[in-house]
Enzyme design. Structure first.
Site, short mmCIF file in Angstrom:
data_model
loop_
_atom_site.label_atom_id
_atom_site.label_comp_id
_atom_site.label_asym_id
_atom_site.label_seq_id
_atom_site.Cartn_x
_atom_site.Cartn_y
_atom_site.Cartn_z
N CYS A 141 0.91 -1.01 0.03
CA CYS A 141 -0.03 0.03 0.07
C CYS A 141 0.78 1.05 -0.18
CB CYS A 141 -0.90 0.05 1.17
SG CYS A 141 -0.24 0.15 2.93
N SER B 165 -1.90 -2.89 4.12
CA SER B 165 -0.94 -3.83 3.72
C SER B 165 -0.37 -4.73 4.88
CB SER B 165 0.24 -3.48 2.77
OG SER B 165 1.28 -2.57 3.42
N ASN C 237 2.52 1.47 4.34
CA ASN C 237 2.70 0.32 5.00
C ASN C 237 2.52 0.24 6.28
OD1 ASN C 237 5.60 -1.73 5.60
ND2 ASN C 237 3.54 -2.46 4.78
N CYS D 2 -1.12 0.61 7.31
CA CYS D 2 -2.62 0.56 7.58
C CYS D 2 -2.97 -0.86 6.78
CB CYS D 2 -3.42 1.65 7.17
SG CYS D 2 -3.42 2.92 8.38
P1 4NP Z 1 -1.58 2.70 4.15
O1 4NP Z 1 -2.35 4.00 4.79
O2 4NP Z 1 -1.37 3.04 2.66
O3 4NP Z 1 -3.03 1.95 4.19
O4 4NP Z 1 -0.43 2.13 5.26
C1 4NP Z 1 -1.65 5.30 4.85
C2 4NP Z 1 -0.90 5.39 5.94
C3 4NP Z 1 0.02 6.60 6.07
C4 4NP Z 1 -0.22 7.75 5.10
C5 4NP Z 1 -1.06 7.39 4.04
C6 4NP Z 1 -1.67 6.30 3.90
N1 4NP Z 1 0.72 8.82 5.10
O5 4NP Z 1 0.61 9.69 4.33
O6 4NP Z 1 1.46 9.14 6.27
#
Ligand code: 4NP
Length: 171
Positions: A25, A32, A28, A30
């Site tokens: 994702c 994945s 990494n 949430c």
């Molecule tokens: P993930 O969610 O891609 O499912 O892990 C996110 C976690 C953090 C961020 C974006 C999406 N961020 O921008 O920090």
């Protein structure tokens, strides 16, 4: 659900002693690592931990070294799944070290295609939504980071559905 992708993947990997799966994702922290935990739980329940190698990574590098987001850990724990992955970024060697690289949304897939060094590497990339039942009406796994509790529950519902379908298509 995309039967063409499901069948093509199963055919490509049939005969492998071990199937190495990388979930990807953006952050990494949430989606994945949750997919990794959900898929590992299914593999363990079916007593075949040696059949699979399972990991996750992010296309972005904002949270390297962190545990998964505490909200995702709480929601997963309620379903009996402990998330202990340490965040890391996707690297080019992942295309050698894994047989199947599954992106959560279009953005992840676009970034993975850009990183893939060869046509063989590109052929390892697939969307998680291919294994989600059509009745769930989602064509991607939505980013829950800026959502409330409902977003995390939706992601876990989608991942539990997709991972079970993935396991059944590969076993
Ligand atoms: P993930 O969610 O891609 O499912 O892990 C996110 C976690 C953090 C961020 C974006 C999406 N961020 O921008 O920090």
């Amino acid at each position: 659900m995309d039967k063409v992708i499901i069948d093509k993947t199963a055919r490509r990997l049939q005969g492998n002693d071990k199937i190495r799966v990388l979930f990807v994702c953006l952050g990494n922290i949430c989606r994945s690592p949750a997919a990794e935990g959900v898929f590992r739980a299914i593999v363990d329940e079916n007593n075949c931990p040696d059949r699979f190698e399972i990991d996750s990574a992010g296309t972005g590098g904002y949270h390297i070294g962190d545990l998964p987001d505490h909200r995702m850990r709480v929601h997963a724990r309620r379903r009996g799944i402990e998330l202990t992955h340490i965040c890391r970024q996707v690297r080019e060697s992942d295309f050698d070290n894994f047989d199947l690289i599954i992106g959560m949304d279009e953005n992840n897939l676009r970034n993975l295609l850009r990183l893939a060094p060869t046509p063989e590497a590109e052929a390892k990339i697939a969307p998680m939504a291919a294994w989600v039942d059509a009745a769930m009406r989602f064509d991607h796994i939505p980013d829950p980071y800026y959502d409330g509790a409902e977003g995390f529950e939706t992601v876990l519902d989608l991942l539990q559905n997709a991972c079970l379908n993935l396991y059944n298509s590969l076993k």
